[in-house]
Design an enzyme around this catalytic site. Structure first.
Site, PDB file in Angstrom:
ATOM      1  N   ILE A 266      69.874  40.435  89.903  1.00  0.00           N
ATOM      2  CA  ILE A 266      69.764  39.142  89.234  1.00  0.00           C
ATOM      3  C   ILE A 266      70.944  38.278  89.680  1.00  0.00           C
ATOM      4  O   ILE A 266      71.929  38.782  90.228  1.00  0.00           O
ATOM      5  CB  ILE A 266      69.752  39.270  87.699  1.00  0.00           C
ATOM      6  CG1 ILE A 266      71.035  39.940  87.189  1.00  0.00           C
ATOM      7  CG2 ILE A 266      68.521  40.038  87.235  1.00  0.00           C
ATOM      8  CD1 ILE A 266      71.147  39.989  85.672  1.00  0.00           C
TER       9      ILE A 266
ATOM     10  N   TYR B 107      77.388  36.994  91.279  1.00  0.00           N
ATOM     11  CA  TYR B 107      76.572  37.628  92.305  1.00  0.00           C
ATOM     12  C   TYR B 107      77.428  38.022  93.507  1.00  0.00           C
ATOM     13  O   TYR B 107      77.326  39.146  94.020  1.00  0.00           O
ATOM     14  CB  TYR B 107      75.462  36.670  92.739  1.00  0.00           C
ATOM     15  CG  TYR B 107      74.453  37.258  93.676  1.00  0.00           C
ATOM     16  CD1 TYR B 107      73.362  37.991  93.190  1.00  0.00           C
ATOM     17  CD2 TYR B 107      74.555  37.076  95.051  1.00  0.00           C
ATOM     18  CE1 TYR B 107      72.421  38.517  94.047  1.00  0.00           C
ATOM     19  CE2 TYR B 107      73.618  37.601  95.917  1.00  0.00           C
ATOM     20  CZ  TYR B 107      72.546  38.329  95.420  1.00  0.00           C
ATOM     21  OH  TYR B 107      71.610  38.858  96.282  1.00  0.00           O
TER      22      TYR B 107
ATOM     23  N   LYS C 228      78.020  41.844  94.887  1.00  0.00           N
ATOM     24  CA  LYS C 228      77.552  42.251  96.205  1.00  0.00           C
ATOM     25  C   LYS C 228      78.696  42.647  97.131  1.00  0.00           C
ATOM     26  O   LYS C 228      78.534  43.526  97.981  1.00  0.00           O
ATOM     27  CB  LYS C 228      76.713  41.132  96.831  1.00  0.00           C
ATOM     28  CG  LYS C 228      75.388  40.888  96.106  1.00  0.00           C
ATOM     29  CD  LYS C 228      74.490  42.123  96.107  1.00  0.00           C
ATOM     30  CE  LYS C 228      73.139  41.825  95.484  1.00  0.00           C
ATOM     31  NZ  LYS C 228      72.204  42.971  95.541  1.00  0.00           N
TER      32      LYS C 228
END
Length: 294
Positions: A98, A160, A164
């Protein structure tokens, strides 16, 4: 599979995030290979629709289970179910992720933490269950879907990006730890922008509507890389997308120029001029994927 072990005639594939986007396309691709599939996502209702498509596409058998990968117990129950049904697992593909849009200080703490829980801790939960099983049977492919944003930072997606970057490091560590484990392969696939519904369902605190960037590639491009990885005899990592390598070169070789240009570039291509109210999107529960953000 290891070079000493033949590939099973019918692969058993567990796919996380299989309800939409890359995960759904991955499920359909393995269905065409007549695999046995265990599909997982937060929305079991949507999974059942995907399962029906996979059966029509040629899957030998398909089972679904609603799973929040941020919960390690739910992940292990999924693996226990798949192993009880099929006797083994040959390939695990972790696609669930997400994101949230907005300046760092505007994103609520619980949303930021939720992105980290799903994208990093969730991926770790999947890897743990997969590797424990693979090491016992001495074979198996684990595929973790990272991102170009795991090696190049951008504004307005700080949670995010952080998740990552950490995932990219986790992949490398797992590859190192499993170098001498017979038959166990770990793969990192790092897409650039992908044309999926994630832009429409993401939480948003930026004030403008996100859209699929014109630089996005199709999910099938990522799936090709996933399948090629699981057909390899060695672990691997791969950037996927035509803009990945130029972006990485600019990020590393021209950092000041990159930092000056990336904000205006994203504001021009990744958002419309349409204002939008703050929304939690799919940060806490699944939402139907759509391309309305395009």
């Amino acid at each position: 599979m290891s070079s000493s072990q033949p590939r099973p005639a019918t692969e058993v594939v567990v796919i996380m995030g299989a309800s939409s986007g890359i995960g759904k396309e991955t499920a359909l691709r393995y269905a065409h290979r007549r695999a046995r599939l265990a599909l997982a996502a937060r929305s079991e209702e949507t999974l059942r629709q995907v399962a029906a498509e996979c059966r029509d596409a040629g899957a030998v058998d398909v089972v679904v289970q609603g799973t929040d990968i941020a919960d390690a117990d739910q992940v292990q129950r999924l693996f226990d179910m798949a192993i009880a049904r099929y006797g083994r697992v040959d390939v695990v593909v972790q696609c669930a992720a997400i994101t949230t849009f907005g300046r760092f200080e505007d994103v609520p703490v619980e949303v930021f933490d939720g992105v980290i829980r799903t994208n990093l801790l969730g991926a770790a939960n999947v890897a743990r269950s997969a590797l424990n099983h693979f090491q016992q049977q001495q074979s198996g492919h684990l595929v973790l879907i990272g991102s170009l944003l795991g090696v190049t930072a951008v504004p307005y997606q700080s949670a995010y990006v952080a998740s990552k970057f950490a995932l990219c490091g986790l992949v490398r560590s797992l590859r190192q730890e499993n170098r001498q484990v017979p038959g166990v392969k770990v793969h990192g696939i790092y897409p650039g922008p992908v044309d999926t519904g994630v832009y429409a369902t993401a939480s948003n605190f930026y004030g403008r509507t996100p859209r699929v960037p014109p630089t996005a590639v199709s999910p099938s491009t990522i799936v090709e890389a996933i399948v090629r990885a699981t057909d390899r005899q060695t672990s691997s990592e791969r950037q996927v997308g035509w803009m990945n390598r130029p972006a990485i070169m600019a990020y590393r070789l021209l950092p000041s120029l990159y930092d000056a240009m990336v904000g205006p570039f994203l504001r021009a291509v990744a958002f419309t001029d349409e204002p939008t109210e703050a929304s939690n999107g799919n940060a806490f529960e699944a939402q139907p994927a759509s391309h309305t953000a395009r």
